[in-house]
Scaffold this motif. Structure first.
Motif, mmCIF file in Angstrom:
data_model
loop_
_atom_site.group_PDB
_atom_site.id
_atom_site.type_symbol
_atom_site.label_atom_id
_atom_site.label_comp_id
_atom_site.label_asym_id
_atom_site.label_seq_id
_atom_site.Cartn_x
_atom_site.Cartn_y
_atom_site.Cartn_z
ATOM 1 N N ASN A 225 0.857 -1.187 0.000
ATOM 2 C CA ASN A 225 0.000 0.000 0.000
ATOM 3 C C ASN A 225 0.897 1.243 0.000
ATOM 4 O O ASN A 225 1.628 1.470 0.959
ATOM 5 C CB ASN A 225 -0.872 -0.058 1.269
ATOM 6 N N PRO A 226 0.880 2.024 -1.065
ATOM 7 C CA PRO A 226 1.806 3.158 -1.169
ATOM 8 C C PRO A 226 1.616 4.211 -0.079
ATOM 9 O O PRO A 226 0.484 4.497 0.330
ATOM 10 C CB PRO A 226 1.475 3.763 -2.535
ATOM 11 N N ILE A 227 2.713 4.772 0.371
ATOM 12 C CA ILE A 227 2.697 5.876 1.339
ATOM 13 C C ILE A 227 1.878 7.038 0.742
ATOM 14 O O ILE A 227 1.939 7.277 -0.466
ATOM 15 C CB ILE A 227 4.154 6.320 1.649
ATOM 16 N N PRO A 228 1.094 7.765 1.567
ATOM 17 C CA PRO A 228 0.350 8.914 1.030
ATOM 18 C C PRO A 228 1.302 9.912 0.357
ATOM 19 O O PRO A 228 2.393 10.173 0.877
ATOM 20 C CB PRO A 228 -0.281 9.535 2.278
ATOM 21 N N GLU A 229 0.852 10.438 -0.769
ATOM 22 C CA GLU A 229 1.643 11.365 -1.600
ATOM 23 C C GLU A 229 2.378 12.433 -0.767
ATOM 24 O O GLU A 229 3.575 12.683 -0.950
ATOM 25 C CB GLU A 229 0.666 12.040 -2.587
ATOM 26 N N LYS A 230 1.649 13.018 0.150
ATOM 27 C CA LYS A 230 2.166 14.139 0.936
ATOM 28 C C LYS A 230 3.443 13.766 1.717
ATOM 29 O O LYS A 230 4.261 14.627 2.029
ATOM 30 C CB LYS A 230 1.040 14.550 1.893
ATOM 31 N N TYR A 231 3.570 12.493 2.066
ATOM 32 C CA TYR A 231 4.702 12.076 2.897
ATOM 33 C C TYR A 231 5.761 11.311 2.119
ATOM 34 O O TYR A 231 6.755 10.867 2.672
ATOM 35 C CB TYR A 231 4.194 11.220 4.063
ATOM 36 N N SER A 232 5.531 11.138 0.824
ATOM 37 C CA SER A 232 6.467 10.366 0.002
ATOM 38 C C SER A 232 7.788 11.123 -0.129
ATOM 39 O O SER A 232 7.812 12.312 -0.427
ATOM 40 C CB SER A 232 5.830 10.134 -1.373
ATOM 41 N N LEU A 233 8.906 10.424 0.101
ATOM 42 C CA LEU A 233 10.223 11.058 0.013
ATOM 43 C C LEU A 233 10.895 10.655 -1.301
ATOM 44 O O LEU A 233 10.640 9.581 -1.833
ATOM 45 C CB LEU A 233 11.100 10.635 1.198
ATOM 46 N N ASP A 234 11.765 11.531 -1.784
ATOM 47 C CA ASP A 234 12.453 11.291 -3.047
ATOM 48 C C ASP A 234 13.369 10.064 -2.930
ATOM 49 O O ASP A 234 14.127 9.940 -1.972
ATOM 50 C CB ASP A 234 13.274 12.539 -3.389
ATOM 51 N N TYR A 235 13.302 9.179 -3.919
ATOM 52 C CA TYR A 235 14.058 7.930 -3.848
ATOM 53 C C TYR A 235 15.560 8.165 -3.773
ATOM 54 O O TYR A 235 16.261 7.572 -2.948
ATOM 55 C CB TYR A 235 13.729 7.022 -5.043
ATOM 56 N N ASP A 236 16.069 9.044 -4.641
ATOM 57 C CA ASP A 236 17.523 9.269 -4.685
ATOM 58 C C ASP A 236 18.035 9.888 -3.381
ATOM 59 O O ASP A 236 19.107 9.528 -2.895
ATOM 60 C CB ASP A 236 17.899 10.150 -5.881
#
Ligand code: PSU
Ligand code: MN
Length: 301
Positions: A225-236
């Motif tokens: 279940n993907p993390i909510p957009e607002k809290y998503s951190l940049d992968y790199d």
């Protein structure tokens, strides 16, 4: 207490809209007091979805299916609770110790109480540097033998993702994307890893859990279940911090069960608390979805 009482006194929750929650994330995955706030908030999310939360742990050798608020508070502040995975369960009970349960151990205990749905943040998996260390979490193998389905936000970013996916494939575990075609990567919402199984809602997942039973597959599913957009951190950005944490770990000669807690702790510092904020948001989100699934599943039965 007689030795058999530890098992005989457990509840049977077969007919309840029950969702279990683990406690290693509480004692070894987050600092106090955020860990306590997170644990209590997860119970609320499960209730909001219309299901009943059961936080699982072992207190003085007693298996607890549904810790009281006092017990959760004590665990959150404890410095000596042991991290209990599959291998530690019987030792912990026999010696009347207090332990928090990992995904693997929580699945085992939940299954004794016939709870079928579980929410956590991230599961353990194949670690980076596997060729050297052979470090594979006992969580992964548990899915093959224990019929409890776990909602998580994808494998923890500290892991070797492709190898973790291969391992699950080998063990015959259904990895189900909740409203996503791509594997979420814990702190990061999306990746390029395409999933074979996608669910449009909680009822799609409940059907799979139910059919597993009918077909006689006594195993668990992994729901991502993907993390909510607002809290998503940049992968790199996260990958850079993780590489830094791994360097520190090599210097400190950390191995075995201390690896995951060590890395999570270093990441909180390296990201100035951002990883912690995201971690809490994604666990709550998983608790809510797990609640929806538990409800659909019981309705189906
Ligand atoms: N994911 C988190 N924080 C955690 C864990 C997972 O975001 O603290 C815990 C879970 O309890 C999981 C355990 O089962 O780490 C895996 O540990 P190991 O890799 O040693 O099996
Ligand atoms: Mn390990």
């Amino acid at each position: 207490m007689k030795i058999n009482d530890a098992i005989n006194n457990l509840p049977n929750l077969e007919k309840e809209k029950a969702v279990c929650l683990e406690t290693t994330v509480l004692t070894h995955g987050m600092p106090y007091p955020q860990n306590l706030e997170c644990a209590l908030a997860c119970e609320e999310e499960v209730k909001k979805a219309g299901a009943k939360p059961y936080t699982i742990g072992i207190i003085n050798g007693e298996i607890k299916i549904g810790l009281t608020r006092k017990e959760i508070e004590a665990l959150a502040q404890s410095h000596d609770a042991i991290k209990v995975s599959r291998k530690d369960i019987s030792y912990c009970i026999a010696n009347k110790l207090t332990g928090s349960t990992t995904v693997a151990a929580t699945m085992i205990l939940a299954s004794l109480a016939k709870i079928r749905v579980f929410a956590t943040g991230g599961i353990g998996g194949v670690h980076r540097g596997f060729n050297e260390t052979m470090d594979v979490s006992a969580d992964l193998r548990e899915f093959r033998s224990t019929p409890v389905s776990v909602v998580c936000a994808g494998p923890k970013a500290i892991l070797d993702i492709p190898r973790t996916l291969e391992y699950l494939e080998t063990e015959g575990v259904s990895v189900i994307g909740y409203q996503t075609e791509y594997m979420p990567l814990f702190y990061t919402r999306k990746s390029d890893y395409k999933l074979d199984i996608v669910a449009k809602d909680a009822s799609d997942i409940a059907k799979i859990i139910y059919l597993n039973e009918k077909v006689g597959l006594k195993q668990g599913n992994l729901i991502v279940n993907p993390i909510p957009e607002k809290y998503s951190l940049d992968y790199d950005y996260m990958d850079k911090q993780i590489k830094e944490a791994l360097k520190m770990m090599a210097k400190d000669h950390i191995s075995g069960k201390r690896v995951t807690p060590y890395l999570l702790d270093k990441l909180v510092g390296l990201t100035k608390g951002k990883s912690l904020e995201s971690n809490i948001a994604l666990i709550k989100n998983n608790a809510y979805v797990a609640g929806l699934i538990a409800k659909e599943y019981i309705d189906l039965k």
